[in-house]
Design a protein around this motif. Structure first.
Motif, PDB file in Angstrom:
ATOM      1  N   GLN A   1       0.827  -1.203   0.000  1.00 14.72           N
ATOM      2  CA  GLN A   1       0.000   0.000   0.000  1.00 14.72           C
ATOM      3  C   GLN A   1       0.865   1.258   0.000  1.00 14.72           C
ATOM      4  O   GLN A   1       0.631   2.203  -0.767  1.00 14.72           O
ATOM      5  N   PHE A   2       1.874   1.307   0.859  1.00  9.79           N
ATOM      6  CA  PHE A   2       2.708   2.508   0.943  1.00  9.79           C
ATOM      7  C   PHE A   2       3.586   2.672  -0.289  1.00  9.79           C
ATOM      8  O   PHE A   2       3.841   3.803  -0.732  1.00  9.79           O
ATOM      9  N   VAL A   3       4.064   1.567  -0.863  1.00  5.02           N
ATOM     10  CA  VAL A   3       4.850   1.668  -2.096  1.00  5.02           C
ATOM     11  C   VAL A   3       3.994   2.244  -3.213  1.00  5.02           C
ATOM     12  O   VAL A   3       4.432   3.101  -3.996  1.00  5.02           O
ATOM     13  N   ALA A   4       2.713   1.740  -3.278  1.00  4.03           N
ATOM     14  CA  ALA A   4       1.803   2.278  -4.304  1.00  4.03           C
ATOM     15  C   ALA A   4       1.552   3.771  -4.097  1.00  4.03           C
ATOM     16  O   ALA A   4       1.525   4.572  -5.063  1.00  4.03           O
ATOM     17  N   LEU A   5       1.409   4.188  -2.826  1.00  3.49           N
ATOM     18  CA  LEU A   5       1.159   5.594  -2.543  1.00  3.49           C
ATOM     19  C   LEU A   5       2.383   6.461  -2.857  1.00  3.49           C
ATOM     20  O   LEU A   5       2.259   7.562  -3.430  1.00  3.49           O
ATOM     21  N   THR A   6       3.575   5.991  -2.493  1.00  2.00           N
ATOM     22  CA  THR A   6       4.780   6.788  -2.778  1.00  2.00           C
ATOM     23  C   THR A   6       5.032   6.886  -4.276  1.00  2.00           C
ATOM     24  O   THR A   6       5.455   7.932  -4.777  1.00  2.00           O
ATOM     25  N   ASP A   7       4.752   5.766  -5.008  1.00  2.00           N
ATOM     26  CA  ASP A   7       4.914   5.817  -6.463  1.00  2.00           C
ATOM     27  C   ASP A   7       3.944   6.844  -7.071  1.00  2.00           C
ATOM     28  O   ASP A   7       4.319   7.632  -7.960  1.00  2.00           O
ATOM     29  N   ARG A   8       2.703   6.821  -6.572  1.00  2.00           N
ATOM     30  CA  ARG A   8       1.713   7.755  -7.110  1.00  2.00           C
ATOM     31  C   ARG A   8       2.096   9.190  -6.796  1.00  2.00           C
ATOM     32  O   ARG A   8       1.989  10.101  -7.636  1.00  2.00           O
ATOM     33  N   LEU A   9       2.596   9.450  -5.578  1.00  2.00           N
ATOM     34  CA  LEU A   9       2.992  10.794  -5.188  1.00  2.00           C
ATOM     35  C   LEU A   9       4.205  11.251  -5.988  1.00  2.00           C
ATOM     36  O   LEU A   9       4.299  12.424  -6.388  1.00  2.00           O
ATOM     37  N   ALA A  10       5.151  10.345  -6.238  1.00  2.00           N
ATOM     38  CA  ALA A  10       6.334  10.692  -7.028  1.00  2.00           C
ATOM     39  C   ALA A  10       5.942  11.070  -8.455  1.00  2.00           C
ATOM     40  O   ALA A  10       6.484  12.027  -9.032  1.00  2.00           O
ATOM     41  N   GLN A  11       4.989  10.329  -9.046  1.00  2.00           N
ATOM     42  CA  GLN A  11       4.525  10.655 -10.403  1.00  2.00           C
ATOM     43  C   GLN A  11       3.847  12.027 -10.417  1.00  2.00           C
ATOM     44  O   GLN A  11       4.026  12.818 -11.346  1.00  2.00           O
ATOM     45  N   LEU A  12       3.061  12.289  -9.376  1.00  2.00           N
ATOM     46  CA  LEU A  12       2.355  13.564  -9.305  1.00  2.00           C
ATOM     47  C   LEU A  12       3.350  14.724  -9.187  1.00  2.00           C
ATOM     48  O   LEU A  12       3.215  15.768  -9.851  1.00  2.00           O
ATOM     49  N   ALA A  13       4.371  14.559  -8.354  1.00  2.00           N
ATOM     50  CA  ALA A  13       5.363  15.618  -8.154  1.00  2.00           C
ATOM     51  C   ALA A  13       6.189  15.860  -9.419  1.00  2.00           C
ATOM     52  O   ALA A  13       6.533  16.994  -9.751  1.00  2.00           O
ATOM     53  N   GLU A  14       6.505  14.784 -10.113  1.00  2.00           N
ATOM     54  CA  GLU A  14       7.312  14.902 -11.323  1.00  2.00           C
ATOM     55  C   GLU A  14       6.562  15.667 -12.409  1.00  2.00           C
ATOM     56  O   GLU A  14       7.151  16.429 -13.181  1.00  2.00           O
ATOM     57  N   ALA A  15       5.241  15.468 -12.447  1.00  6.92           N
ATOM     58  CA  ALA A  15       4.462  16.126 -13.498  1.00  6.92           C
ATOM     59  C   ALA A  15       4.061  17.545 -13.124  1.00  6.92           C
ATOM     60  O   ALA A  15       3.616  18.327 -13.980  1.00  6.92           O
ATOM     61  N   ALA A  16       4.169  17.920 -11.855  1.00  2.00           N
ATOM     62  CA  ALA A  16       3.690  19.222 -11.404  1.00  2.00           C
ATOM     63  C   ALA A  16       4.617  20.355 -11.847  1.00  2.00           C
ATOM     64  O   ALA A  16       5.835  20.183 -11.996  1.00  2.00           O
ATOM     65  N   GLY A  17       4.037  21.548 -12.048  1.00  3.36           N
ATOM     66  CA  GLY A  17       4.836  22.733 -12.342  1.00  3.36           C
ATOM     67  C   GLY A  17       5.248  23.415 -11.057  1.00  3.36           C
ATOM     68  O   GLY A  17       5.222  22.830  -9.976  1.00  3.36           O
ATOM     69  N   ASN A  18       5.591  24.706 -11.175  1.00  2.85           N
ATOM     70  CA  ASN A  18       6.027  25.440  -9.994  1.00  2.85           C
ATOM     71  C   ASN A  18       4.865  26.040  -9.220  1.00  2.85           C
ATOM     72  O   ASN A  18       5.042  26.612  -8.153  1.00  2.85           O
ATOM     73  N   GLY A  19       3.660  25.983  -9.766  1.00  2.00           N
ATOM     74  CA  GLY A  19       2.518  26.579  -9.104  1.00  2.00           C
ATOM     75  C   GLY A  19       1.327  25.647  -9.162  1.00  2.00           C
ATOM     76  O   GLY A  19       1.468  24.451  -9.336  1.00  2.00           O
TER      77      GLY A  19
END
Length: 565
Positions: A55-73
Motif C-alpha cells: 500500500q505505501f509503495v503504491a502511494l509513494t509511487d503515485r505521489l512521485a509521479q504527481l510531483a514529477e508532473a507538477a509545475g512550480n505553481g
C-alpha cells in the motif's frame, strides 16, 4: 471367572496399552495445535506486512509521479491531476501542494487554508524525501495520515483518512490482531479475536519493523482459537484411538480368556449337539450339476444364536477338542446324508481335518466306526487337510493317510499355496485333490500373478492325475477363466452359501449329480517324474510371487520418490 496373578498383570498391561493411543493422540493434537498456531502467526505476519508495504509503495509511487508532473505553481492542469489522483486512488481522500513553509498552495478537494493540523513532526519513511505524519483536518473530527514528498519548490502531499487503514490488512484474516505504529504513535490497532476464556498468556505476538524501521507492525493471534479449529480432527482422532484401544482390550481379554470355563462350554456344546454341519455345494461348472459338498461347522446355541467358526475353531484346535467335534460332525453328516447319498453314489462329502488328527490312528478308527456301518461309501468321503498349522510329522502323517486311502477315502489339500505345507504336501503325501484358495481365484481377470499361480497349480494337478476344485468363486467372469484352465469343480457364493442339510438335499434333487468320473491314481506314476513336476511347479509359483513382490517394491519406491518430490 477367577484370574491368576499373571493374567491380572497381563490384563493391566493391556489396559495401559489401550490407553496409549488416546494419550498419544491427545499429546500429538496438542503439539500440532502449537505448531499450527506458530505457523499461522508467521503466515499472518507475512501477509499483513506485505499488505502494508504494498500500500505505501503504491502511494509513494503515485505521489512521485504527481510531483514529477507538477509545475512550480497550481495550474489548472495541476488541479486536474490532483482530482484524478483522488478518483483513481481509493485510499486517498485529498491531494495538496504546499510551499516549503507548509502553507497550502492548492488542494483537491479544497478543504480551506491551513486544513491540516499535525499531531507530531513528520518522520522520514522509505526514502529521505518522503515523510509521514498523523494529521487532523481542521474544524472536523477526520484524522489520518499525511504522506509528503519534498521537492526543491514545494511539498506534495496525499491524505489517507484513518477509516481507510483497515484496507492495508485485507490479506490477513480478520481474527488476527494488528498494530501499526509510527515511532511511538499508534496509527492503527485491531485486537485479535479471542476464544472463550482466553488470557494474556494465550496470545501469541510477533513484531517486525517496516519502512526502514520508522514504522513497526505487531501481529497477534489467540492460540486457543487456532487450536479450536483442530478440535473436529482431534475428536475424530480420539474416536479412532478409542476404537483401537477398545480392540486392544478385547484382544487382551480374549487372550487371557483361555480358561477351563471356555473349554467346558465347547465340551458341553459338543455333548449337546450344538455344533451343526452346514453344507456348501461343489458344482460341476460344465454340466451345472452337483459333485458334492464341503462340511462347514456352525455353533447353533439353544437360543438360536449362530456363531461362526472363527470364534471357536482356534481354541478347539489348541485344546484338542476339534477331534471330538469332528467325530460329532461326521456322525451328524451320516444322519443327515446317508439316505440320499446311498441313492446317489457319485456324490462326495468333504470334511476338514487338522494337524492333530495325524498324530495317531484314532482318525482311522473314527472313519471306520462312523462311515463303515453307514450307507455312505468310503469313496464318497473326502478328507481335507487344512494348512492352518503344520503337520508335526510328515512320516507319521503319510502312514495314516495311506490307511485312509486304502479304505477308499480321498484326500484333498485345502487352501493350496497359502499355508505351511504347500507343494511339499503334494509331493510327500500323495493327495488326490487340490483346492485352489480363494485368494488366487479372486485375481482371475484382475491380476497376472494370481492367474499365473492358478494356471501352474492346475497344470500340476492335471499332470499328477489329481482333481482340482476352485474355492470362493463369487463372480460369473471367474467361471470363464476356470473353464479355460480346465477346472471343472468349483464352490462359492456364486453358486450357493453353506446350507442346512434340508436345503442342500433339496438342491441335490433339483440339480442332479454330475458324472465326473474318477481320475487315474497318481500313485502309479514314477516317483522321480512326480517330484520333478512338483519342483517345476514350485519354481514357477516362487517366480510369480517374487515378481509380485518386486512390482510391489517398485510401486512403493515410486511412491516414496513422489512424496519426496
Amino acid at each position: 471367572m477367577k484370574l491368576d496373578v499373571r493374567q491380572l498383570w497381563f490384563f493391566a498391561f493391556g489396559c495401559v496399552l489401550a490407553l496409549a493411543p488416546m494419550l498419544g493422540t491427545y499429546w500429538l493434537t496438542g503439539k500440532q495445535a502449537a505448531v499450527s498456531a506458530d505457523e499461522h502467526l508467521t503466515r499472518q505476519a507475512a501477509l499483513a506486512s506485505r499488505g502494508v508495504e504494498e500500500q505505501f509503495v503504491a502511494l509513494t509511487d503515485r505521489l512521485a509521479q504527481l510531483a514529477e508532473a507538477a509545475g512550480n505553481g497550481c495550474s489548472s492542469i495541476d488541479i486536474a491531476r490532483m482530482q484524478a489522483t483522488t478518483l483513481e486512488t481509493p485510499d486517498v481522500s485529498a491531494v495538496a501542494m504546499l510551499n516549503l513553509d507548509r502553507e497550502i498552495m492548492c488542494m483537491s478537494p479544497d478543504l480551506g487554508e491551513g486544513a491540516f493540523q499535525l499531531f507530531g513532526e513528520p518522520m522520514p519513511v522509505f526514502e529521505e524525501d518522503f515523510t509521514l505524519a498523523q494529521v487532523r483536518i481542521l474544524d472536523t473530527r477526520i484524522n489520518g495520515l499525511l504522506l509528503e514528498l519534498r521537492t526543491e519548490a514545494a511539498l506534495h502531499a496525499l491524505f489517507v483518512p484513518r477509516p481507510m487503514l483497515p484496507h492495508f490488512f485485507d490479506a490477513a484474516d480478520t481474527t488476527t490482531g494488528v498494530v501499526l505504529s509510527l515511532g511511538d504513535a499508534v496509527l492503527f490497532a485491531r485486537e485479535a479475536t479471542t476464544h472463550d476464556g482466553a488470557s494474556r498468556a494465550d496470545i501469541e505476538v510477533k513484531s517486525m519493523p517496516l519502512a526502514g524501521g520508522t514504522m513497526r507492525l505487531q501481529v497477534s493471534i489467540d492460540r486457543n482459537l487456532v487450536a479450536a479449529g483442530l478440535v473436529p480432527i482431534r475428536n475424530w482422532a480420539l474416536a479412532g484411538s478409542l476404537v483401537v484401544g477398545a480392540l486392544i482390550v478385547v484382544l487382551v481379554t480374549r487372550l487371557i480368556h483361555y480358561t477351563p470355563a471356555q473349554v467346558n462350554q465347547i465340551e458341553r456344546a459338543i455333548n449337546q449337539g450344538e455344533f451343526i454341519p452346514f453344507y456348501q455345494p461343489v458344482i460341476d461348472i460344465e454340466s451345472g450339476k452337483l459333485v458334492g459338498c464341503e462340511v462347514l461347522v456352525r455353533w447353533v446355541k439353544p437360543d438360536g444364536t449362530t456363531i461362526s467358526p472363527g470364534a471357536f475353531i482356534g481354541l478347539a484346535e489348541q485344546t484338542g477338542l476339534a477331534i471330538p467335534m469332528t467325530r460329532h460332525l461326521m456322525q451328524t453328516v451320516v444322519n443327515d446324508l446317508e439316505k440320499d447319498y446311498a441313492q446317489r453314489p457319485g456324490l462326495k462329502v468333504a470334511i476338514n481335518l487338522f494337524n492333530h488328527h495325524f498324530t495317531d490312528l484314532e482318525i482311522i478308527q473314527d472313519v471306520e466306526n462312523i462311515f463303515g456301518p453307514s450307507a455312505i461309501a468310503y469313496n464318497q468321503v473326502v478328507l481335507e487337510i487344512t494348512e492352518r498349522a503344520p503337520l508335526e510329522s510328515l512320516a507319521q502323517a503319510k502312514v495314516i493317510m495311506r490307511k485312509l486311502q486304502r479304505l477308499g477315502c480321498r484326500l484333498a489339500l485345502d487352501d493350496a499355496g497359502t499355508g505351511h505345507g504347500g507343494l511339499a504336501y503334494l509331493q510327500e503325501l500323495g493327495l488326490d485333490i487340490v483346492k485352489i484358495d480363494k485368494m488366487f481365484i479372486d485375481q482371475l481377470g484382475k491380476g497376472r500373478i494370481g492367474e499365473s499361480i492358478t494356471h501352474t497349480l492346475t497344470d500340476l494337478a492335471h499332470e499328477l492325475d489329481m482333481d482340482v476344485v476352485a474355492e470362493g468363486v463369487e463372480r460369473i467372469e471367474q467361471v470363464a477363466h476356470l473353464r479355460r484352465y480346465g477346472i471343472r469343480q468349483a464352490q462359492g457364493f456364486l453358486f450357493a452359501p453353506a446350507l442346512p442339510a434340508s436345503q442342500y438335499l433339496a438342491l441335490v434333487k433339483k440339480l442332479g449329480v454330475a458324472e465326473t468320473g474318477k481320475r487315474a491314481s497318481s500313485r502309479a506314476q514314477e516317483t522321480k517324474r512326480k517330484a520333478a513336476t512338483i519342483r517345476a511347479a514350485a519354481k514357477q509359483i516362487d517366480e510369480a510371487k517374487a515378481e509380485a513382490d518386486s512390482e510391489t517394491q517398485a510401486a512403493e519406491q515410486a511412491t516414496d520418490k513422489a512424496d519426496a518430490a
